[in-house]
Every structure is written in structure tokens, then in C-alpha cells.
Design a protein around this motif. Structure first.
Motif, mmCIF file in Angstrom:
data_model
loop_
_atom_site.group_PDB
_atom_site.id
_atom_site.type_symbol
_atom_site.label_atom_id
_atom_site.label_comp_id
_atom_site.label_asym_id
_atom_site.label_seq_id
_atom_site.Cartn_x
_atom_site.Cartn_y
_atom_site.Cartn_z
ATOM 1 N N ALA A 21 0.839 -1.195 0.000
ATOM 2 C CA ALA A 21 0.000 0.000 0.000
ATOM 3 C C ALA A 21 0.876 1.248 0.000
ATOM 4 O O ALA A 21 1.975 1.260 0.559
ATOM 5 N N LEU A 22 0.391 2.286 -0.621
ATOM 6 C CA LEU A 22 1.135 3.533 -0.684
ATOM 7 C C LEU A 22 1.294 4.132 0.708
ATOM 8 O O LEU A 22 0.373 4.102 1.517
ATOM 9 N N VAL A 23 2.447 4.704 0.967
ATOM 10 C CA VAL A 23 2.662 5.437 2.203
ATOM 11 C C VAL A 23 1.921 6.766 2.126
ATOM 12 O O VAL A 23 1.281 7.185 3.080
ATOM 13 N N PHE A 24 2.009 7.407 0.973
ATOM 14 C CA PHE A 24 1.352 8.694 0.754
ATOM 15 C C PHE A 24 0.327 8.525 -0.361
ATOM 16 O O PHE A 24 0.673 8.087 -1.458
ATOM 17 N N PRO A 25 -0.931 8.870 -0.103
ATOM 18 C CA PRO A 25 -1.991 8.614 -1.073
ATOM 19 C C PRO A 25 -1.954 9.510 -2.303
ATOM 20 O O PRO A 25 -2.671 9.267 -3.260
ATOM 21 N N GLY A 26 -1.123 10.531 -2.298
ATOM 22 C CA GLY A 26 -1.046 11.423 -3.440
ATOM 23 C C GLY A 26 0.164 12.323 -3.338
ATOM 24 O O GLY A 26 0.878 12.352 -2.313
ATOM 25 N N LEU A 27 0.396 13.076 -4.386
ATOM 26 C CA LEU A 27 1.559 13.955 -4.464
ATOM 27 C C LEU A 27 1.548 15.015 -3.373
ATOM 28 O O LEU A 27 2.566 15.279 -2.739
ATOM 29 N N GLU A 28 0.403 15.630 -3.140
ATOM 30 C CA GLU A 28 0.351 16.688 -2.130
ATOM 31 C C GLU A 28 0.730 16.163 -0.751
ATOM 32 O O GLU A 28 1.469 16.808 -0.006
ATOM 33 N N ALA A 29 0.243 14.988 -0.398
ATOM 34 C CA ALA A 29 0.593 14.397 0.898
ATOM 35 C C ALA A 29 2.093 14.101 0.960
ATOM 36 O O ALA A 29 2.736 14.347 1.986
ATOM 37 N N PHE A 30 2.668 13.586 -0.122
ATOM 38 C CA PHE A 30 4.099 13.298 -0.155
ATOM 39 C C PHE A 30 4.910 14.565 0.084
ATOM 40 O O PHE A 30 5.842 14.586 0.892
ATOM 41 N N VAL A 31 4.534 15.650 -0.597
ATOM 42 C CA VAL A 31 5.282 16.903 -0.462
ATOM 43 C C VAL A 31 5.087 17.506 0.926
ATOM 44 O O VAL A 31 6.059 17.837 1.614
ATOM 45 N N ALA A 32 3.825 17.636 1.359
ATOM 46 C CA ALA A 32 3.531 18.332 2.613
ATOM 47 C C ALA A 32 3.870 17.521 3.860
ATOM 48 O O ALA A 32 4.345 18.078 4.853
ATOM 49 N N GLU A 33 3.649 16.222 3.818
ATOM 50 C CA GLU A 33 3.836 15.406 5.014
ATOM 51 C C GLU A 33 5.223 14.784 5.116
ATOM 52 O O GLU A 33 5.611 14.320 6.188
ATOM 53 N N TYR A 34 5.955 14.755 4.021
ATOM 54 C CA TYR A 34 7.266 14.120 4.062
ATOM 55 C C TYR A 34 8.376 15.037 3.562
ATOM 56 O O TYR A 34 9.255 15.434 4.316
ATOM 57 N N LEU A 35 8.320 15.372 2.296
ATOM 58 C CA LEU A 35 9.457 16.034 1.660
ATOM 59 C C LEU A 35 9.839 17.345 2.351
ATOM 60 O O LEU A 35 10.996 17.530 2.740
ATOM 61 N N VAL A 36 8.898 18.263 2.494
ATOM 62 C CA VAL A 36 9.263 19.556 3.102
ATOM 63 C C VAL A 36 9.603 19.414 4.580
ATOM 64 O O VAL A 36 10.322 20.252 5.133
ATOM 65 N N GLN A 37 9.110 18.339 5.209
ATOM 66 C CA GLN A 37 9.411 18.118 6.623
ATOM 67 C C GLN A 37 10.860 17.677 6.831
ATOM 68 O O GLN A 37 11.478 18.015 7.845
#
Length: 146
Positions: A21-37
Motif C-alpha cells: 500500500a502507498l505510504v502517501f496517497p497522493g503527491l500533495e501528501a508526499f510533499v507536505a507530510e514528508y518532503l518539506v518536513q
């Protein structure tokens, strides 16, 4: 997490293979919840450029989407997956995205807010210039035995 921006193949994997299963359900979640953090950078300084409206930059959307998809795939490799992701995906894309002079956010940094830039200019090629086989993809599978 919302799954409204998940394509059919990703949704199938989430339903049929819970371990994948995906860790992040979409691009926005990946950027906001992971990458910029995880990317602590001084975006106000002279070394990096970032735009809070990153989603308004076509190049950023394409590069960040590629990073997210590579992350979701490579995280499943418990040995070298994340190292490979950083070396072959995150580092090269971030070097371009965050570049303060040539990156897609450079104008935003200079203006102190989001700036939309026009696409690069293009002149149509004269007839015949791109007719060679090296400039086209084959219409059929070149490896087919038919």
C-alpha cells in the motif's frame, strides 16, 4: 489519508496487496507530510529557492511526482531502496528544483512570492527536418516476431 488523487493501478495495489500500500496517497501528501518536513533549508537565503505554491509550477509537478512514485516503489527494497532513491531521484531533482538562479522557483524567490513564468519559446521545425528515423518512435513494436 485521502485517496482521491490515486490512479487505478495504485488503488488496485492498495486493495490487493496491503504490504505494498502507498505510504502517501497522493503527491500533495508526499510533499507536505514528508518532503518539506525532512528538507530543512533556508529558502530565504541565497542558496535555495522554494515556492509555497509549488503546485503552480508544471516542472515542479512533474519532478515531484516522479520523486513520489520512485519513493513508493523503492521504499519496498529494504536494503538499498532509500539510498537509491536519494542518490538517483531526490538529489538530482532537488538540485534542479531548489536552484536559486535556474530552478523553476527562482523568480518566486526574487519576487518574494509566486511568479508564473511563460513556457520556453519554440519555433516549428521546417518540413522534413525531423523525418529521419532517429527522430521518431517506431509505430510498431520493433522486437515483435510478427
Amino acid at each position: 489519508m485521502s485517496t482521491e488523487h490515486v490512479d487505478d493501478e495504485d488503488r488496485r495495489l492498495m486493495e490487493e496487496e496491503p504490504s505494498r500500500a502507498l505510504v502517501f496517497p497522493g503527491l500533495e501528501a508526499f510533499v507536505a507530510e514528508y518532503l518539506v518536513q525532512i528538507l530543512g533549508r533556508d529558502a530565504a537565503g541565497p542558496v535555495y529557492a522554494w515556492c509555497p505554491d509549488w503546485w503552480q509550477h508544471a516542472e515542479a509537478l512533474v519532478r515531484l511526482s516522479a520523486m513520489w512514485r520512485a519513493f513508493e516503489y523503492l521504499r519496498l527494497d529494504s536494503s538499498l531502496g532509500m539510498s537509491s532513491w536519494w542518490l538517483h531521484h531526490a538529489d538530482p531533482h532537488l538540485a534542479v528544483l531548489l536552484h536559486p538562479v535556474t530552478g523553476p522557483f527562482a523568480a518566486c524567490k526574487a519576487a518574494g512570492g509566486h511568479v508564473s513564468l511563460p513556457p520556453l519559446p519554440v519555433t516549428p521545425a521546417p518540413p522534413g527536418v525531423l523525418d529521419g528515423p532517429v527522430y521518431a518512435l517506431p509505430a510498431e513494436d520493433p522486437w515483435s516476431l510478427d
